[in-house]
Scaffold this motif. Structure first.
Motif, PDB file in Angstrom:
ATOM      1  N   ASP A  43       1.569 -10.323   5.153  1.00  0.00           N
ATOM      2  CA  ASP A  43       0.848  -9.025   5.450  1.00  0.00           C
ATOM      3  C   ASP A  43       2.148  -8.578   6.311  1.00  0.00           C
ATOM      4  OD1 ASP A  43      -0.079  -6.693   6.277  1.00  0.00           O
ATOM      5  OD2 ASP A  43      -1.681  -7.599   7.309  1.00  0.00           O
ATOM      6  N   GLU A  44       2.790  -7.238   5.635  1.00  0.00           N
ATOM      7  CA  GLU A  44       3.841  -6.812   6.424  1.00  0.00           C
ATOM      8  C   GLU A  44       3.724  -6.372   7.815  1.00  0.00           C
ATOM      9  OE1 GLU A  44       6.759  -3.206   5.336  1.00  0.00           O
ATOM     10  OE2 GLU A  44       6.127  -4.428   3.879  1.00  0.00           O
ATOM     11  N   THR A  45       2.578  -6.181   8.271  1.00  0.00           N
ATOM     12  CA  THR A  45       2.111  -5.656   9.618  1.00  0.00           C
ATOM     13  C   THR A  45       2.150  -7.123  10.404  1.00  0.00           C
ATOM     14  OG1 THR A  45      -0.040  -5.691   9.084  1.00  0.00           O
ATOM     15  CG2 THR A  45       0.962  -3.494   8.879  1.00  0.00           C
ATOM     16  N   MET A  46       1.926  -7.807   9.978  1.00  0.00           N
ATOM     17  CA  MET A  46       2.219  -9.174  10.535  1.00  0.00           C
ATOM     18  C   MET A  46       3.350  -9.229  11.410  1.00  0.00           C
ATOM     19  SD  MET A  46       0.800 -12.817   9.252  1.00  0.00           S
ATOM     20  CE  MET A  46       2.266 -13.956   9.675  1.00  0.00           C
ATOM     21  N   THR A  47       4.286  -9.090  10.955  1.00  0.00           N
ATOM     22  CA  THR A  47       5.699  -9.184  11.561  1.00  0.00           C
ATOM     23  C   THR A  47       6.015  -8.030  12.453  1.00  0.00           C
ATOM     24  OG1 THR A  47       6.912  -8.010   9.774  1.00  0.00           O
ATOM     25  CG2 THR A  47       6.497 -10.380   9.374  1.00  0.00           C
ATOM     26  N   HIS A 101      13.080  -9.422  12.953  1.00  0.00           N
ATOM     27  CA  HIS A 101      12.099 -10.337  12.740  1.00  0.00           C
ATOM     28  C   HIS A 101      10.900  -9.508  12.421  1.00  0.00           C
ATOM     29  CE1 HIS A 101      12.416 -14.308  12.954  1.00  0.00           C
ATOM     30  NE2 HIS A 101      13.000 -14.675  14.266  1.00  0.00           N
ATOM     31  N   THR A 102      11.162  -8.403  12.629  1.00  0.00           N
ATOM     32  CA  THR A 102      10.096  -7.295  12.322  1.00  0.00           C
ATOM     33  C   THR A 102      10.226  -6.345  10.948  1.00  0.00           C
ATOM     34  OG1 THR A 102      10.779  -5.760  13.959  1.00  0.00           O
ATOM     35  CG2 THR A 102       8.989  -7.268  14.384  1.00  0.00           C
ATOM     36  N   ARG A 148      12.664  -1.461   7.846  1.00  0.00           N
ATOM     37  CA  ARG A 148      12.416  -0.664   6.885  1.00  0.00           C
ATOM     38  C   ARG A 148      12.766   0.813   7.544  1.00  0.00           C
ATOM     39  NH1 ARG A 148       9.760  -1.410   2.384  1.00  0.00           N
ATOM     40  NH2 ARG A 148       8.387  -3.360   2.192  1.00  0.00           N
ATOM     41  N   SER A 149      12.277   0.986   8.927  1.00  0.00           N
ATOM     42  CA  SER A 149      12.497   2.433   9.348  1.00  0.00           C
ATOM     43  C   SER A 149      14.182   2.578   9.885  1.00  0.00           C
ATOM     44  CB  SER A 149      11.382   2.456  10.422  1.00  0.00           C
ATOM     45  OG  SER A 149      11.334   1.573  11.218  1.00  0.00           O
ATOM     46  N   TYR A 150      14.569   1.580  10.339  1.00  0.00           N
ATOM     47  CA  TYR A 150      16.036   2.043  10.809  1.00  0.00           C
ATOM     48  C   TYR A 150      16.938   1.505  10.216  1.00  0.00           C
ATOM     49  CZ  TYR A 150      14.063   2.372  15.659  1.00  0.00           C
ATOM     50  OH  TYR A 150      13.439   2.962  16.525  1.00  0.00           O
TER      51      TYR A 150
END
Ligand SMILES: Nc1ncnc2c1ncn2[C@@H]1O[C@H](COP(=O)(O)OP(=O)(O)OP(=O)(O)O)[C@@H](O)[C@H]1O
Ligand SMILES: [Mg+2]
Lengths: 451, 329, 284
Positions: free
Chosen positions: C252-256, C204-205, C210-212
């Motif tokens: 907003d990407e950080t929202m998730t 969901h995030t 992106r990072s994994y």
């Protein structure tokens, strides 16, 4: 089942074993608990098996009789005796059950020209031709003459296994269709048919032997057989008075059993209701009264229903009253206990709400407690009612009367298994009906968002 | 309720707005219909009750009010010669009143284990009765345990299987015990086996129903987890369902054991042997001391069993109470 | 061996939950599936494990047609493609060690399993798996008494015991706090890197994905609308996957994001607090 456990190198294995000894050295109980537990149960069952003589009892069981009894549930037997007369003729004599009217034309039992009788078992290939001197036994189309003398009936040599020589008589087996015992003076015939004979009307009834179509047309449009009453009530009367099936008696006995359960549970409920308020600690703040009431409930409950039933049968004589009394006494105890527990679990906020307006204790309970517990009470009583319908049957058999006793009597004769089946069906129907009814009432009471 | 209608009397209709008075009118109408229905229900109910009582009295061989005095006579006459007699009857000790009649003959039914050591007759019969109950509970619970999983909607997709298993359970539950006992007695001759089988059959039906309801209420997440790991149906049942439901199962089984002790007493009286039969004979022959001895024995054992099983159940599932009656059909 | 979805479709009545999805996943990839709630992510994963049947289309693993397997071979496939769940789906009343060993069920004799008899080797493997996930001290505790993060790690240990070729994770961190979420995601990455097991995870995030994940699949209304590397996941692509909110602004990407100190996100640590407050204001 194919791949092995993810491999671990030897050093790691040692390290893990040392690091987590409790995982690998489980206690004795953890390891063998299940085994010991189930072993004990099996041992117990085995001991009971021998103590109760289960093996010998089953071995000595009369299984041939069992199959007859079971067949009797869904089929009936006609059992005429064909007696040899001195004048060379054969006379038919009927047993007391009387499935056929006097002089009825019976398709499987026809007189022959030589004053004998022909008994067919399904088809002409399987039949007996009975004369006083010789009985021709046909098995699958082949005739085997059984000769009859003063002192023995003798089967011919080379007879098939269906024909058995038993001392001086010969027994012929035709499977489900029946059998015959050929003796020196008579032939015992046993002829079996699917269904229940004369279930609707006995042979004395004017409606006896009529087909469904005929009965329906008689009931609806036909002329009155008895000018004094309508055919339909005539039929109902004849049905109830059926001497073989005793419908009226069975219905009345069933009603007795139902009344026992209904009245017993109802009275138990009515008495347990006020007493539960005394037993509940949060409602009656008197420890002594609580204690006394609860112990009384326990006492009533713990005396077996059987004891109450026999006790009251001794004093009131067999019938529904001892049944009612037995159920009433046990259920007052059991319901009282359940009710008191429900009362002790009520939500106190509602009581305090009513109390805060200055109401007296009776009013407090009426409006602060009863609305909360009533659905629980009623649903519990319904459960008891259901289960008491069953108990009343058994109690009846012990002596309180009702359908239970009737069942016991029918079973005692060992010949009325069809009647037993009939009563069992009635009981099953009633129990299922009550089940559905009390479920419906209960879900209306408890269902819904309020609870 | 009272306040609303009083208010309404004081301010008849007009005092309220049109909408409010409409609501009021509806409310009163509803109240009136409800009262009418309640009244009808009460009348019908009373009628049924009256008819039932009348019928019961008519059908009984002795009429209630005629026989009531006899009840007290019966109780009065049914007094043991001395309190010690009860004790002697219970432990098969010789009675000082012995006159050769069965009434005072306590000793001849002793069950000897060795030359001198014996088990008192009533105690022995009580043990038989309790064992009948235990054996039927164990076997019945074991079979119900196996069957219940096939009756659960959440475990068996095939509607036909579920339907058949449930109907079998229902019939087993409702089938009159005495008929099974009677049929088996006719085949196997008198003995405890008939009682065991009769009670077992009922136990299967009754427990089976309770069991599958527990199974249907169980959490299916563990099951999904195991299914996703490739576990077979049996393994899923064993590891995902059984651990959840086992405490409830055992607790229901204990309750059933309590019920079955009572059932086996009654079936015994009908011909299954055990304490029930002895009791029927004792009370039927007016053997007061023996009757009281058996009543006391039964009372003690039933109270003990109830207490023990209540204690065990509390340990298993805490104080969670059961929403069902002693017999639940 | 490659895993391949061909025209996989799943309908619930009239609703199309997954619409004709074609995806090819080579062995050893770490794939993140993202999308709005109801996009069909869970349905897709559950179909891969065959917890749910596809309405049409087929799935292949190497030469095996997974979508037509039945009986024992189906269970073998389910063993090869382990799955972990948002709600962990452990057996709460059994101890952790047994829960982990239940991953072996498909490998072993049913009779032994039913009697709860496990070998020492299996115990060793289980405790080793627990150790690897850092929860070996809980081995003899009841699974139900563990915290969510610990339970999810038990679930991963169980999945490891299956010796799977593929690991499906349906929102494995959705009910975990950020720290536990990181531990669980790290564990998944570790498994992917060390054992070369394909990992497909619903997330969901976005920043976690992106990072994994080396590959991200974006779903919207049952369709795959994005399939590429994290670098290719531009704002426009995100907009397409998540749609836009009512006032037309993009997501907003950080929202998730609910994660903390994820390496890649550390650069943007400054926006973290802002992100959380956005979430708070959005829900207010
Ligand atoms: N068993 C089912 N019966 C009916 N409809 C279902 C079922 N399972 C899923 N759906 C529907 O399919 C669609 C996709 O659901 P799915 O659970 O796959 O979404 P998701 O992407 O996992 O959402 P979330 O992020 O909220 O978990 C939804 O519209 C859902 O309502
Ligand atoms: Mg989902």
């Amino acid at each position: 089942m194919t791949t092995s456990v993810p491999s671990i190198n030897a050093a790691d294995r040692e390290r893990l074993r040392v690091a987590y000894p409790e995982v690998f050295h489980r206690s004795f109980l953890q390891r063998y608990g299940l085994l010991i537990g189930s072993g004990t149960v099996f041992l117990y069952l085995a001991i009971c098996f021998f103590a109760f003589n289960v093996g010998p009892a089953f071995m000595q069981g009369q299984w041939d009789r069992a199959s007859i009894y079971i067949q009797d549930w869904y089929s009936w037997r006609a059992q005429p005796r064909l007696r040899y007369e001195d004048d060379g003729s054969v006379r038919v004599q009927w047993s007391n059950r009387g499935q056929y009217a006097e002089g009825a034309d019976i398709f499987w039992l026809q007189p022959t020209q030589n004053r004998g009788y022909k008994v067919t078992y399904g088809s002409d290939a399987n039949r007996l031709d009975v004369t006083p001197t010789q009985v021709d036994v046909y098995v699958n189309g082949t005739a085997y003459p059984v000769t009859i003398t003063e002192d023995a009936a003798t089967a011919p040599a080379g007879a098939p296994s269906a024909i058995v020589q038993d001392g001086n008589k010969v027994i012929v087996h035709y499977g489900f269709a029946g059998q015959a015992e050929i003796r020196t003076s008579q032939v015992y015939v046993q002829r079996r048919f699917l269904g229940w004979a004369n279930f609707l009307f006995d042979t004395r009834s004017e409606f006896w032997g009529k087909g469904w179509g005929e009965l329906i047309s008689l009931a609806t449009v036909g002329d009155r057989l008895d000018p004094a009453r309508a055919n339909i009530s005539h039929m109902w009367g004849d049905f109830l008075e059926n001497t073989v099936w005793q419908h009226a008696d069975i219905f009345s006995k069933l009603a007795q059993t139902l009344v026992m359960a209904f009245v017993g549970t109802l009275f138990g409920t009515l008495l347990a209701f006020p007493f539960a308020f005394i037993a509940a600690r949060n409602i009656t703040p008197n420890r002594a009264a609580n204690w006394l009431m609860k112990r009384s409930f326990d006492f009533l409950r713990s005396i077996d229903m059987l004891i109450w039933a026999l006790f009251f049968t001794r004093s009131f004589g067999p019938g529904p009253i001892p049944g009612i009394a037995a159920i009433f006494f046990t259920d007052t105890g059991a319901l009282g206990k359940v009710y008191a527990e429900a009362l002790e679990n009520v939500d106190d906020k509602q009581r305090e709400g009513v109390k805060s307006v200055g109401a007296n204790p009776v009013i407090v309970n009426r409006f602060g407690v009863v609305p909360q517990v009533l659905p629980v009470f009623i649903s519990q009583s319904l459960y008891f009612w259901e289960s008491n319908t069953r108990s009343a049957t058994v109690i009846g058999a012990v002596g309180a009367g009702g359908i239970g006793l009737k069942l016991l009597e029918a079973m005692g004769t060992n010949a009325d298994w069809d009647k037993v089946a009939y009563m069992v069906l009635l009981i099953l129907m009633v129990v299922f009906l009550f089940d559905a009814m009390s479920n419906a009432i209960r879900s209306r009471l408890i269902g819904g968002p309020s609870h | 309720m009272a306040t609303i209608s009083e208010q309404n009397n004081r301010v008849p209709g007009g005092g309220l707005g049109p909408a409010a008075s409409m609501v009021m009118q509806h409310y009163r109408q509803q109240l009136r219909t409800r009262r009418v229905y309640t009244a009808i229900a009460i009348v019908v109910f009373l009628f049924v009750l009256g008819a039932s009582l009348n019928f019961a009295n008519d059908a009984n061989s002795g009429k209630f009010f005629e026989r009531l005095p006899y009840l007290f006579d019966f109780i009065k006459n049914f007094v043991p010669d001395s309190p010690m007699e009860i004790f002697r009857a219970m432990f098969d000790l010789p009675s000082p009143y012995a006159d050769g009649s069965l009434k005072y003959n306590y000793t001849s039914d002793r069950v000897y284990i060795t030359e001198t050591l014996y088990i008192p007759h009533f105690l022995y019969q009580l043990v038989i009765t309790i064992n009948i109950a235990l054996v039927s509970t164990i076997i019945g619970a074991a079979i119900a345990f196996v069957l219940c999983f096939f009756a659960s909607t959440n475990l068996v997709g095939a509607g036909a299987t579920r339907f058949v298993v449930r109907r079998i359970m229902e019939v087993m539950r409702a089938f009159p015990e005495i008929v099974i006992a009677g049929l088996l007695t006719a085949i196997l001759s008198i003995g405890p086996i008939a009682a065991i089988i009769a009670i077992t059959v009922h136990t299967i039906g009754a427990l089976g129903k309770l069991f599958f309801e527990v199974v249907e209420n169980s959490d299916m997440k563990p099951d999904e987890g195991l299914r996703a790991a490739g576990a077979s149906w049996v393994e899923r049942v064993r590891f995902a369902i059984v651990p959840q439901v086992l405490p409830n199962f055992v607790s229901y089984m204990l309750l059933r054991a309590e019920i079955n002790v009572r059932a086996s007493t009654i079936i015994g009286a009908v011909g299954g042997g055990g304490i029930g039969e002895v009791f029927r004979l004792a009370i039927g022959r007016d053997h007061a001391a023996k009757t009281y001895a058996i009543i006391i024995l039964l009372l003690i054992s039933i109270v003990a069993i109830d207490q023990f099983s209540a204690w065990l159940r509390r340990r298993l599932i805490g104080n969670q109470s059961f929403e069902f009656g002693r017999g639940e059909a | 061996m490659t895993f391949e979805l061909r025209n996989i479709t799943r309908r619930f009545g009239d609703r199309v939950a997954v619409n004709s999805v074609n995806v090819e996943i080579p062995q050893g990839q770490m794939v993140g599936v993202i999308g709005r709630s109801g996009a069909g992510k869970s349905t897709l994963l559950r179909m891969i494990n065959r917890l749910q049947e596809p309405s049409s289309g087929s799935m292949h693993f190497g030469d095996i047609e997974v979508s037509s397997l039945k009986g024992a071979s189906l269970r073998n496939w389910q063993r090869d493609c382990a799955m972990i769940f948002q709600q962990f789906n452990l057996v709460p009343r059994l101890d952790v060690l047994t829960n982990v060993m239940l991953g072996r069920l498909n490998h072993r004799s049913t009779v032994l399993s039913l009697l709860n008899i496990f070998s020492d080797d299996e115990r060793l493997a289980a405790i080793a798996a627990l150790e690897r996930l850092g929860i070996e001290q809980t081995a003899l505790q009841r699974a139900g008494t563990l915290s969510g993060g610990q339970q999810q790690r038990v679930a991963i240990a169980r999945a490891l015991m299956q010796a799977p070729k593929m690991l499906l994770a349906d929102e494995p961190i959705a009910s975990l706090d950020p720290l536990n979420a990181k531990i669980v995601m790290d564990a998944l990455r570790d498994i992917n890197e060390r054992e070369g097991i394909t990992v497909v995870t619903n997330l969901h995030t976005l920043d976690t994905a992106r990072s994994y994940c080396e590959r991200i699949i974006g779903m919207a209304h049952g369709n795959v609308v994005f399939d590429g590397t994290p670098a290719e996941l531009t704002a426009a692509a995100v907009q397409e996957i998540y749609g836009s909110d009512r006032d037309g602004a993009g997501i907003d990407e950080t929202m998730t994001s609910t994660s903390i100190n994820i390496p890649a996100a550390q650069v943007a640590a400054g926006t973290q607090s802002g992100g959380i407050s956005t979430l708070a204001s959005a829900s207010a």
